[in-house]
Motif scaffolding. Structure first.
Motif, PDB file in Angstrom:
ATOM      1  N   THR A  97      47.321  40.884  28.780  1.00 25.42           N
ATOM      2  CA  THR A  97      47.578  40.121  29.649  1.00 25.42           C
ATOM      3  C   THR A  97      46.891  40.345  30.957  1.00 25.42           C
ATOM      4  O   THR A  97      46.094  39.369  31.561  1.00 25.42           O
ATOM      5  N   LYS A 101      43.433  38.918  32.522  1.00 24.43           N
ATOM      6  CA  LYS A 101      43.406  38.137  33.983  1.00 24.43           C
ATOM      7  C   LYS A 101      42.409  38.756  34.949  1.00 24.43           C
ATOM      8  O   LYS A 101      41.775  38.036  35.764  1.00 24.43           O
ATOM      9  N   CYS A 105      39.283  37.007  36.849  1.00 23.51           N
ATOM     10  CA  CYS A 105      39.186  36.895  38.264  1.00 23.51           C
ATOM     11  C   CYS A 105      37.834  37.407  38.737  1.00 23.51           C
ATOM     12  O   CYS A 105      37.280  36.925  39.538  1.00 23.51           O
TER      13      CYS A 105
END
Length: 120
Positions: A97, A101, A105
């Motif tokens: 996770t 992420k 980003c």
């Protein structure tokens, strides 16, 4: 921000003179990993140590056995390094996770992002 899941997060709201001035959160990824993020201080209260107090409070709330990740904009990485965070270079040690992420980003924001880790 992604909506909070209160059963997995610690959220702090900093106040001065009973006025909210900033916030931050620590998200439990699993029993051994957490993510520090969402640190924000309102513009008129910056450079007064508010972010430092938010980060210190949240780090003190996390279990000492947890590895903590943080995905700040690159220009903010030195701030987090004051707390012992280092650049994470080993992709194999990163929870899925967090890695997803971080990659999201990097694609979404025009500013470069860093992936930092604090192993305690």
């Amino acid at each position: 921000f992604v909506p909070s899941k209160f059963n997995r997060e610690s959220i702090v709201i900093a106040e001065m003179n009973q006025q909210p001035v900033g916030l931050g959160r620590m998200v439990a990824i699993d029993e051994n990993h957490s993510e520090l993020g969402g640190i924000y201080v309102f513009k008129e209260y910056r450079n007064q140590g508010v972010a430092k107090k938010i980060v210190a409070f949240l780090l003190n709330q996390a279990p000492l056995s947890n590895t903590i990740y943080c995905i700040p904009f690159e220009h903010l990485a030195p701030f987090y390094m004051e707390y012992g965070f280092t650049n994470c270079k080993d992709d194999e040690c990163i929870p899925k996770t967090i890695l997803e992420k971080y990659l999201w980003c990097k694609q979404q924001y025009p500013q470069p992002t860093s992936l930092l880790v604090l192993k305690r």
